[in-house]
Write a protein that holds these residues in place. Sequence first.
Motif, PDB file in Angstrom:
ATOM      1  N   ASP B  27       0.658  -1.448   0.062  1.00  0.00           N
ATOM      2  CA  ASP B  27       0.217  -0.003  -0.102  1.00  0.00           C
ATOM      3  C   ASP B  27       0.920   1.366   0.057  1.00  0.00           C
ATOM      4  O   ASP B  27       0.251   2.469   0.007  1.00  0.00           O
ATOM      5  N   ARG B  88      -5.518   0.186  -0.524  1.00  0.00           N
ATOM      6  CA  ARG B  88      -5.296  -0.002   0.948  1.00  0.00           C
ATOM      7  C   ARG B  88      -6.031  -1.649   1.116  1.00  0.00           C
ATOM      8  O   ARG B  88      -6.865  -1.928   0.716  1.00  0.00           O
ATOM      9  N   HIS B  89      -4.931  -2.491   1.633  1.00  0.00           N
ATOM     10  CA  HIS B  89      -5.333  -3.921   2.053  1.00  0.00           C
ATOM     11  C   HIS B  89      -5.607  -3.724   3.465  1.00  0.00           C
ATOM     12  O   HIS B  89      -5.258  -3.310   4.289  1.00  0.00           O
ATOM     13  N   VAL B  90      -6.618  -4.498   3.618  1.00  0.00           N
ATOM     14  CA  VAL B  90      -7.116  -5.065   5.052  1.00  0.00           C
ATOM     15  C   VAL B  90      -7.067  -6.482   4.855  1.00  0.00           C
ATOM     16  O   VAL B  90      -7.853  -7.188   4.227  1.00  0.00           O
ATOM     17  N   TYR B 110      -8.499 -11.360   2.561  1.00  0.00           N
ATOM     18  CA  TYR B 110      -8.274  -9.767   2.117  1.00  0.00           C
ATOM     19  C   TYR B 110      -9.115  -9.235   1.341  1.00  0.00           C
ATOM     20  O   TYR B 110      -9.892  -9.743   0.812  1.00  0.00           O
TER      21      TYR B 110
END
Lengths: 419, 162
Positions: B27, B88-90, B110
């Motif tokens: 990110d 944006r990785h969650v 993810y």
Amino acid sequence: MSTSTGTFPVKVHWESEGTSRIPFMAYTDPDQHKKELERFFYTKHWNYVGLEAEIPNTGDFKRTVVGERSVIMVRDADGGVSVVENVCAHRGMQFCRERHGNKKEFVCPYHQWSYTLKGDLQGVPFRRGVKQDGKINGGMPSDFQTADNGLNKLKVATRGGVVFASFDHEIESFEDFLGPVILGYFDRLFDGRKLKILGYNRQRIPGNWKLMQENIKDPYHPGLLHTWFVTFGLWRADNKSELKMDARHRHAAMISTRGQSGKADQVTQVSSFKESMELNDPRFLDIVPEPWWGGPTAVMMTLFPSVILQQQVNSVSTRHIQPDGHGSFDFVWTHFGFEDDAEEMTQRRLRQANLFGPAGFVSADDGEVIEFSQQGFEQKPYHRTLAELGGRTAEDTDHMVTETLIRGMYQYWREVMEA
Amino acid sequence: MSSSVNINFEDYLQVSQLYADYARAVDSGDWDLWPEFFTEDCIYKLIPRENHERGFPLATLFFESKGMLKDRVYGIRETLFHDPYYQRHVVGAPLIHKADNNRFESEANYAVFRTKLSQESTVFNVGRYIDVIERTPEGLKFSSRHCVYDSEMIPNSIIYPI
């Protein structure tokens, strides 16, 4: 150009009889999009639906589309390929929800109307009513005929393992539709060898569907937009190349053979050419010529309106254009190989697939430029594009420094749309 | 079940840290960080769930060495024309399937959100990582990372690493 009609003209206006200046409105008008669906996708044109290798066994099916209409391609009980519209004859429900699978029959879950794999109606619950207290309640009228109420069946053409369909049963043969030149290149790729499905990629591109046809009729951009091609020597301005069309200029083939020479002046004119650049892992470009190529290292075919057939070195695929309104289309890639491929060749095709598709080193940017072209069209639909590289007419050429194929496609488009 | 895997807290913390560090790196916009999470002869695949479950080998991206990842970084930076965007990785908590001293098999869900300039944030790509992690002198590295995504349609294109 004149803006007397304002920013939003009522109808498409061409500046001349020619097709080198394409009105932005050809891409932005919802009513005209419906007219295109009617004239290109639903009548007089063979549309791509899939590969026979996707449905090898009786009852195997794949749900796909012709234009914006949901259809099912199925291997029927006779071993042939049927294509039926995914709309129940009873209440119009799109009954098939799975995208692929195997069935003995089609059943609409709403009222359990059932159809054979060929689309013939075979079962209607309570057709003869329900007996209760000595009398028959309800049932279909006595003149109801199952034979009159099957699924909508499309006409089907298969050649070399590829399946095309048409709602129009009066359509010319698939061979006549392609014409001898394009058919020759079609047969080069699909020469009767059994195909092996390698998998799918799906992307949604927010642009008019015709832009995808134009993208593969445009040899002007690859050496300029696709910097990667140029950087690693896969595309060069000194490639030996030819552009060919059918007699009506609707289909085309871009045929090229990789240049074998060292650096050439024509090549180094391109600012993106980086002579010293080398791949960390050269396996991306581990190209092995195949006998069936017969010379050309790349043949990109556009079959109007629905499909692109790709051979770029060892990577082969079909790319299905599925419109969704005037401003968007889904782009479905089916990569395949051939049944007699050795394991190394399969791996090579999979590796070279990195160049293509929605994340590909060279194809990802095609989707991007289509999106931004559409944005440009939408903001000033009175304007027009300029497709005048190589002149203002359309003809086959023995070089790539031209937009002749785009002009040819719009000659055909005008012929059909203005009739 | 993860409960049957014998892993000590220190190892679990390191694996969790690896996932978090990876998310931060991809990110960050500093793409050179990305290949360093992998072993030299790693496998990285970005593959549609459909292909994964039907046994089709085609991947959207299929890299077989750290060199290929570096080539991708070069492509992102130098050759691929694209609309600029943030991602944006969650990433969910890793689920450890197998663990021994030097090797872990794990997975984690993810979601990647994309934000283009002057646009709202949208869900970009959703799936799970299926990983093999190895302990090396330089710390934990992925020897294999398969990003299997549910997202049926890629919104035009994927440029940056998932």
